[in-house]
Scaffold this active site. Structure first.
Site, PDB file in Angstrom:
ATOM      1  N   SER A  99     -50.615 -11.783   4.195  1.00 24.41           N
ATOM      2  CA  SER A  99     -49.992 -10.504   4.559  1.00 24.41           C
ATOM      3  C   SER A  99     -48.799 -10.190   3.658  1.00 24.41           C
ATOM      4  O   SER A  99     -48.185 -11.080   3.074  1.00 24.41           O
ATOM      5  CB  SER A  99     -49.522 -10.540   6.002  1.00 24.41           C
ATOM      6  OG  SER A  99     -50.529 -11.000   6.855  1.00 24.41           O
TER       7      SER A  99
HETATM    8  N1  SAH Z   1     -51.493 -15.324   8.743  1.00 28.35           N
HETATM    9  C1  SAH Z   1     -52.156 -15.302   7.460  1.00 28.35           C
HETATM   10  C2  SAH Z   1     -52.885 -13.973   7.230  1.00 28.35           C
HETATM   11  C3  SAH Z   1     -54.308 -14.229   7.280  1.00 28.35           C
HETATM   12  S1  SAH Z   1     -55.456 -12.920   7.134  1.00 28.35           S
HETATM   13  C4  SAH Z   1     -51.225 -15.631   6.329  1.00 28.35           C
HETATM   14  O1  SAH Z   1     -50.014 -15.740   6.559  1.00 28.35           O
HETATM   15  O2  SAH Z   1     -51.688 -15.832   5.215  1.00 28.35           O
HETATM   16  C5  SAH Z   1     -56.284 -13.142   8.680  1.00 28.35           C
HETATM   17  C6  SAH Z   1     -56.976 -14.480   8.890  1.00 28.35           C
HETATM   18  O3  SAH Z   1     -57.576 -14.444  10.173  1.00 28.35           O
HETATM   19  C7  SAH Z   1     -58.099 -14.777   7.910  1.00 28.35           C
HETATM   20  O4  SAH Z   1     -57.882 -16.000   7.298  1.00 28.35           O
HETATM   21  C8  SAH Z   1     -59.346 -14.801   8.786  1.00 28.35           C
HETATM   22  O5  SAH Z   1     -60.315 -15.740   8.364  1.00 28.35           O
HETATM   23  C9  SAH Z   1     -58.767 -15.185  10.122  1.00 28.35           C
HETATM   24  N2  SAH Z   1     -59.587 -14.822  11.280  1.00 28.35           N
HETATM   25  C10 SAH Z   1     -60.277 -13.690  11.517  1.00 28.35           C
HETATM   26  N3  SAH Z   1     -60.905 -13.748  12.713  1.00 28.35           N
HETATM   27  C11 SAH Z   1     -60.593 -14.960  13.261  1.00 28.35           C
HETATM   28  C12 SAH Z   1     -60.935 -15.622  14.462  1.00 28.35           C
HETATM   29  N4  SAH Z   1     -61.732 -15.080  15.387  1.00 28.35           N
HETATM   30  N5  SAH Z   1     -60.442 -16.868  14.680  1.00 28.35           N
HETATM   31  C13 SAH Z   1     -59.636 -17.472  13.778  1.00 28.35           C
HETATM   32  N6  SAH Z   1     -59.276 -16.892  12.605  1.00 28.35           N
HETATM   33  C14 SAH Z   1     -59.746 -15.647  12.350  1.00 28.35           C
END
Ligand code: SAH
Length: 217
Positions: free
Chosen positions: A64
């Site tokens: 993000s």
């Molecule tokens: N917090 C992260 C941002 C990640 S983007 C950072 O600081 O880099 C969102 C993430 O959510 C992705 O890696 C995606 O694979 C994960 N995601 C999406 N749906 C999900 C689910 N149902 N359970 C766990 N992770 C999930």
């Protein structure tokens, strides 16, 4: 005195831009200053680590935008005794920032590869109060509930019931809510005796929260 190296100018500008955009909690600012974002981006993107935008990471996901990480962290109002659940570990950056403020962070990711890379990063950086779980964040991590704070870093089309159930009384959850690929609102929910109190915060755009553990990777 020699002029500061490029990286330190970049980091000063990074901190300044967070303040300018309204982040004012000193502990949040300190956490943002402490966590080396360049360790959480792909090597090819290292030059852009301190620019204020989201960047691509493995598995078609994104780390993000720093302002959004700081804003969500500030809105979450984490206290030192809190246990925090994060849905969507991704690069691990948001979890790392939260770990500087909370007692413990439990973060769940549906891609095994992302979870493993994040674990290695936390070990390298000496962040010992983060646990990464591989699984479906829609279900949360019930065996470790309740959580004082829950942060969802992928967009949900509806509020996941299991997460509300795992939130402590008086606890707060922040999540992007809205259609996949469309306009989403960052929503803050507080669990009160009278039910869930909802505040809409800012417009955001997150990758989708998808059901189930990812099959590959
Ligand atoms: N917090 C992260 C941002 C990640 S983007 C950072 O600081 O880099 C969102 C993430 O959510 C992705 O890696 C995606 O694979 C994960 N995601 C999406 N749906 C999900 C689910 N149902 N359970 C766990 N992770 C999930």
């Amino acid at each position: 005195m020699p002029p500061p190296a490029d990286e330190s100018v970049e980091r000063m500008e990074f901190m300044l831009s967070l303040r300018r955009r309204g982040i004012s909690d000193q502990l949040v600012l300190r956490a943002m200053d402490e966590v080396p974002r360049e360790h959480f981006v792909e090597r090819a993107q290292a030059d852009a680590a301190y620019a204020d935008h989201a960047l691509p990471i493995c598995c078609g996901q994104t780390i993000s935008q720093p302002y959004v990480v700081a804003y969500m962290t500030e809105q979450l109002a984490v206290k030192p005794q809190h246990r925090v659940l994060e849905i969507g570990t991704g690069s691990g950056y948001q979890a790392a920032v939260l770990s500087r403020l909370a007692r413990e962070v439990i973060s769940i990711e549906r891609y095994r590869t992302l979870a493993e890379i994040a674990r290695i990063r936390f070990k390298t950086l000496g962040y010992q109060n983060i646990e990464v779980v591989v699984g479906d964040g829609f279900k949360g991590v019930p065996e470790r509930a309740p959580y004082d704070r829950i942060i969802v870093t992928a967009a949900a089309e509806a509020i996941p019931d299991a997460l509300v159930a795992q939130l402590a009384d008086g606890g707060t959850m922040i999540l992007p809510l809205g259609p996949h690929g469309g306009a989403q609102d960052l929503v803050k929910l507080t669990k009160t005796k009278e039910g869930l109190k909802r505040d809409n915060l800012i417009a955001v755009r997150f990758v989708p929260l998808l059901p189930g553990q990812a099959r590959e990777l």
